[in-house]
Every structure is written in C-alpha cells, then in structure tokens.
Design a protein around this motif. Structure first.
Motif, PDB file in Angstrom:
ATOM      1  N   GLU A  65      32.208  -2.195  -9.082  1.00  0.00           N
ATOM      2  CA  GLU A  65      32.372  -0.824  -8.607  1.00  0.00           C
ATOM      3  C   GLU A  65      31.445  -0.562  -7.421  1.00  0.00           C
ATOM      4  OE1 GLU A  65      33.923   1.941 -12.151  1.00  0.00           O
ATOM      5  OE2 GLU A  65      31.797   1.479 -12.270  1.00  0.00           O
ATOM      6  N   THR A  66      31.887   0.329  -6.543  1.00  0.00           N
ATOM      7  CA  THR A  66      31.183   0.573  -5.292  1.00  0.00           C
ATOM      8  C   THR A  66      30.230   1.753  -5.418  1.00  0.00           C
ATOM      9  OG1 THR A  66      33.035  -0.301  -4.015  1.00  0.00           O
ATOM     10  CG2 THR A  66      31.452   1.080  -2.845  1.00  0.00           C
ATOM     11  N   LEU A  67      28.982   1.524  -5.019  1.00  0.00           N
ATOM     12  CA  LEU A  67      27.985   2.582  -4.946  1.00  0.00           C
ATOM     13  C   LEU A  67      27.402   2.608  -3.542  1.00  0.00           C
ATOM     14  CD1 LEU A  67      25.886   1.945  -8.213  1.00  0.00           C
ATOM     15  CD2 LEU A  67      27.639   3.705  -7.879  1.00  0.00           C
ATOM     16  N   THR A  68      26.906   3.775  -3.150  1.00  0.00           N
ATOM     17  CA  THR A  68      26.175   3.914  -1.898  1.00  0.00           C
ATOM     18  C   THR A  68      24.844   4.584  -2.197  1.00  0.00           C
ATOM     19  OG1 THR A  68      28.190   4.101  -0.577  1.00  0.00           O
ATOM     20  CG2 THR A  68      26.162   4.905   0.427  1.00  0.00           C
ATOM     21  N   VAL A  69      23.767   4.022  -1.682  1.00  0.00           N
ATOM     22  CA  VAL A  69      22.440   4.607  -1.820  1.00  0.00           C
ATOM     23  C   VAL A  69      21.903   4.849  -0.417  1.00  0.00           C
ATOM     24  CG1 VAL A  69      20.169   4.409  -2.888  1.00  0.00           C
ATOM     25  CG2 VAL A  69      22.107   3.205  -3.898  1.00  0.00           C
ATOM     26  N   GLN A  70      21.532   6.080  -0.132  1.00  0.00           N
ATOM     27  CA  GLN A  70      21.055   6.375   1.216  1.00  0.00           C
ATOM     28  C   GLN A  70      19.804   7.238   1.181  1.00  0.00           C
ATOM     29  OE1 GLN A  70      24.270   8.230   3.323  1.00  0.00           O
ATOM     30  NE2 GLN A  70      24.515   9.891   1.856  1.00  0.00           N
ATOM     31  N   GLY A  71      18.980   7.081   2.214  1.00  0.00           N
ATOM     32  CA  GLY A  71      17.738   7.834   2.332  1.00  0.00           C
ATOM     33  C   GLY A  71      16.859   7.196   3.394  1.00  0.00           C
ATOM     34  N   LYS A  72      15.657   7.682   3.531  1.00  0.00           N
ATOM     35  CA  LYS A  72      14.706   7.081   4.455  1.00  0.00           C
ATOM     36  C   LYS A  72      14.312   5.694   3.933  1.00  0.00           C
ATOM     37  CE  LYS A  72      12.699  11.491   5.942  1.00  0.00           C
ATOM     38  NZ  LYS A  72      11.453  12.308   6.004  1.00  0.00           N
ATOM     39  N   PRO A  73      13.978   4.774   4.824  1.00  0.00           N
ATOM     40  CA  PRO A  73      13.574   3.437   4.362  1.00  0.00           C
ATOM     41  C   PRO A  73      12.456   3.464   3.328  1.00  0.00           C
ATOM     42  CG  PRO A  73      13.959   3.393   6.721  1.00  0.00           C
ATOM     43  CD  PRO A  73      14.073   4.834   6.299  1.00  0.00           C
ATOM     44  N   SER A  74      11.470   4.328   3.514  1.00  0.00           N
ATOM     45  CA  SER A  74      10.362   4.391   2.553  1.00  0.00           C
ATOM     46  C   SER A  74      10.837   4.833   1.181  1.00  0.00           C
ATOM     47  CB  SER A  74       9.272   5.341   3.068  1.00  0.00           C
ATOM     48  OG  SER A  74       9.793   6.643   3.304  1.00  0.00           O
ATOM     49  N   GLU A  75      11.761   5.773   1.135  1.00  0.00           N
ATOM     50  CA  GLU A  75      12.274   6.249  -0.145  1.00  0.00           C
ATOM     51  C   GLU A  75      13.157   5.186  -0.806  1.00  0.00           C
ATOM     52  OE1 GLU A  75      11.310   8.989  -1.622  1.00  0.00           O
ATOM     53  OE2 GLU A  75      10.115   9.699   0.073  1.00  0.00           O
ATOM     54  N   VAL A 111      16.364   9.855  -2.761  1.00  0.00           N
ATOM     55  CA  VAL A 111      17.547   9.195  -2.219  1.00  0.00           C
ATOM     56  C   VAL A 111      18.794   9.848  -2.813  1.00  0.00           C
ATOM     57  CG1 VAL A 111      16.286   7.004  -2.038  1.00  0.00           C
ATOM     58  CG2 VAL A 111      17.759   7.427  -4.014  1.00  0.00           C
ATOM     59  N   THR A 112      19.930   9.531  -2.213  1.00  0.00           N
ATOM     60  CA  THR A 112      21.216  10.003  -2.720  1.00  0.00           C
ATOM     61  C   THR A 112      22.041   8.805  -3.162  1.00  0.00           C
ATOM     62  OG1 THR A 112      21.205  11.887  -1.199  1.00  0.00           O
ATOM     63  CG2 THR A 112      23.318  11.277  -2.162  1.00  0.00           C
ATOM     64  N   VAL A 113      22.524   8.854  -4.390  1.00  0.00           N
ATOM     65  CA  VAL A 113      23.376   7.782  -4.930  1.00  0.00           C
ATOM     66  C   VAL A 113      24.766   8.359  -5.139  1.00  0.00           C
ATOM     67  CG1 VAL A 113      23.714   6.090  -6.767  1.00  0.00           C
ATOM     68  CG2 VAL A 113      21.394   6.767  -6.112  1.00  0.00           C
ATOM     69  N   THR A 114      25.780   7.739  -4.540  1.00  0.00           N
ATOM     70  CA  THR A 114      27.155   8.196  -4.710  1.00  0.00           C
ATOM     71  C   THR A 114      28.009   7.055  -5.236  1.00  0.00           C
ATOM     72  OG1 THR A 114      27.637   7.705  -2.381  1.00  0.00           O
ATOM     73  CG2 THR A 114      27.003   9.962  -2.918  1.00  0.00           C
ATOM     74  N   LEU A 142      10.964   2.602  -2.463  1.00  0.00           N
ATOM     75  CA  LEU A 142      10.505   3.048  -3.779  1.00  0.00           C
ATOM     76  C   LEU A 142      11.624   2.918  -4.810  1.00  0.00           C
ATOM     77  CD1 LEU A 142       8.518   6.228  -2.692  1.00  0.00           C
ATOM     78  CD2 LEU A 142       7.550   4.074  -3.495  1.00  0.00           C
ATOM     79  N   PHE A 143      12.827   3.298  -4.421  1.00  0.00           N
ATOM     80  CA  PHE A 143      13.966   3.228  -5.334  1.00  0.00           C
ATOM     81  C   PHE A 143      14.194   1.802  -5.813  1.00  0.00           C
ATOM     82  CE2 PHE A 143      18.436   2.879  -6.472  1.00  0.00           C
ATOM     83  CZ  PHE A 143      18.682   4.056  -7.174  1.00  0.00           C
ATOM     84  N   PHE A 144      14.189   0.849  -4.880  1.00  0.00           N
ATOM     85  CA  PHE A 144      14.511  -0.529  -5.227  1.00  0.00           C
ATOM     86  C   PHE A 144      13.305  -1.332  -5.711  1.00  0.00           C
ATOM     87  CE2 PHE A 144      18.367   0.424  -2.778  1.00  0.00           C
ATOM     88  CZ  PHE A 144      19.321  -0.078  -3.650  1.00  0.00           C
ATOM     89  N   PHE A 193       0.814  -1.212   0.000  1.00  0.00           N
ATOM     90  CA  PHE A 193       0.000   0.000   0.000  1.00  0.00           C
ATOM     91  C   PHE A 193       0.850   1.266   0.000  1.00  0.00           C
ATOM     92  CE2 PHE A 193      -3.560  -2.628   2.043  1.00  0.00           C
ATOM     93  CZ  PHE A 193      -4.133  -2.878   0.806  1.00  0.00           C
ATOM     94  N   LEU A 194       1.987   1.228   0.685  1.00  0.00           N
ATOM     95  CA  LEU A 194       2.881   2.384   0.667  1.00  0.00           C
ATOM     96  C   LEU A 194       3.364   2.662  -0.753  1.00  0.00           C
ATOM     97  CD1 LEU A 194       4.666   4.568   1.928  1.00  0.00           C
ATOM     98  CD2 LEU A 194       6.333   2.772   2.487  1.00  0.00           C
ATOM     99  N   ILE A 195       3.829   1.630  -1.431  1.00  0.00           N
ATOM    100  CA  ILE A 195       4.342   1.803  -2.793  1.00  0.00           C
ATOM    101  C   ILE A 195       3.249   2.320  -3.726  1.00  0.00           C
ATOM    102  CG2 ILE A 195       5.193   0.556  -4.823  1.00  0.00           C
ATOM    103  CD1 ILE A 195       6.668  -1.315  -2.790  1.00  0.00           C
ATOM    104  N   HIS A 196       2.086   1.689  -3.687  1.00  0.00           N
ATOM    105  CA  HIS A 196       1.039   2.073  -4.636  1.00  0.00           C
ATOM    106  C   HIS A 196       0.397   3.416  -4.285  1.00  0.00           C
ATOM    107  CE1 HIS A 196       1.499  -1.292  -7.159  1.00  0.00           C
ATOM    108  NE2 HIS A 196       0.983  -2.191  -6.349  1.00  0.00           N
TER     109      HIS A 196
END
Length: 207
Positions: free
Chosen positions: A164-174, A188-191, A177-179, A101-104
C-alpha cells in the motif's frame, strides 16, 4: 566550512544544563544524565562505544555509561560541550555528529509538555536532507508499504518493501526524527490508507 554539528553541540549542552540531571528524554529509560553519558561515551570511550550497536559487548557499554552518568552532572555536560580530538576538524564533526546532536537535542526538548518545533536555518535543513535518505531507507527497510518521503525543498524518494502507498512529508529535520523512532513527536504529515498510516506512526523504526 560551516559546522552545523558544532553549533548544535553547544546548543544541546545548554539545554542539558537548563533541564537538569534527571529530566525526561524521548530515549526509553534514559533521563538527561544518561543521554549526556551516552554522548560522552560515544566520543571519548572507543573501548565501550562498540556496544551501542553490538549486543555481545552491550553489557560493558552499559557499565561504562552508568559510571559516567553517576558522576558530577555539570562536568559531564562540560565533556559533551568539548569535542574529542578526532572530531575537532569541522569536516569530521559534520560527518559524524550532524544528525546525532540534532536528534538528541530534540530528545530533551520534546520530552516535556509545551514544546514547539524550532525553525532551523535553511542551509542546515539542506545539510540534514543529505543524510535523511540513508537513515529513512535503513529504518523502514522492513516496513510493508511503498512509502514516498517528501522533504521540503528537496527531492522525494521511496522507502519500504512495497505494498500500500503512503506519503510522509515535512521538513528534513522533522522527517529525520520520524524515521529514527520519534514519530509521535515529529511534525510531519502522513497520508494513505488509515490503518497502514497508523501502523507506520507506531512502528519501531530506527536501528
């Protein structure tokens, strides 16, 4: 037991009604009536729900969903609002629907210009964080990078196949949605290396 899923169900139903039957969503090819029909089918039509994941019976699922979507929209949203018997216990609702329900809900909210992220209750975010790891590992299981996921106020974890190394950070809800394939609409922030980060932002993630 607090049922975040039950509260989100009711909020989603209100958003669906306010948007109207033919508003856009983030689900490719679906307007709001299609999304509402999907939710009703998933809970109330077990004979057709298998086709959501299994291609051999997807045709039957589509026929049932299309029939539901063609009916009276307010009645359809009323069925979204009322949980099926098997998810009426709070523990069942939470287990089955907390991420659905959160996603939709965000699929409807974020499909129109001018949307802003909601501020969810901290306990709700923590409940989502418990489901996030499994969802992210599944969706990024074939992505060729070593991805560190850093949810706010929760333990980081790794996904991807390495490289290669990536970092994805943000609130769990965000991050959820990203994944689940909503990268362009997730806060979210992707570095990491630019090309790999961009590839992750545009990858086909999710089931």
């Amino acid at each position: 037991m607090t049922s975040f899923a039950r509260a989100e169900r009711l909020a989603l139903a209100e958003t669906l009604l306010a948007a109207g039957a033919d508003a856009p969503t983030l689900c490719d090819g679906w307007v709001t009536r299609d999304l509402a029909a999907h939710l009703v089918l998933r809970e109330h039509r077990p004979d057709a729900a298998a086709g959501i994941l299994l291609k051999p019976v997807a045709g039957h699922t589509k026929k049932v969903q299309d029939r539901l979507a063609a009916g009276d929209y307010e009645q359809l949203v009323g069925k979204v609002r009322r949980p099926a018997l098997w998810v009426r216990p709070a523990f069942a609702e939470e287990a089955v629907n907390i991420t659905e329900f959160l996603i939709h809900h965000e699929d409807v909210r974020r499909a129109v210009p001018g949307w802003t992220p909601r501020t969810l209750d901290a306990a709700y975010e923590q409940a989502v964080a418990k489901r996030l790891k499994g969802a992210a590992k599944l969706s990024a299981r074939r992505f060729p990078a070593a991805i560190t996921v850093r949810p706010a106020d929760a333990e980081p974890f790794a996904v991807g196949t390495g490289g290669e190394t990536l970092t994805v950070q943000g609130k769990p809800s965000e991050l959820l949605l990203f994944f689940t394939g909503r990268q362009a609409h997730a806060d979210v922030t992707v570095t990491g290396p630019d090309a790999t980060a961009e590839r992750l932002r545009t990858a086909r993630l999710g089931l």
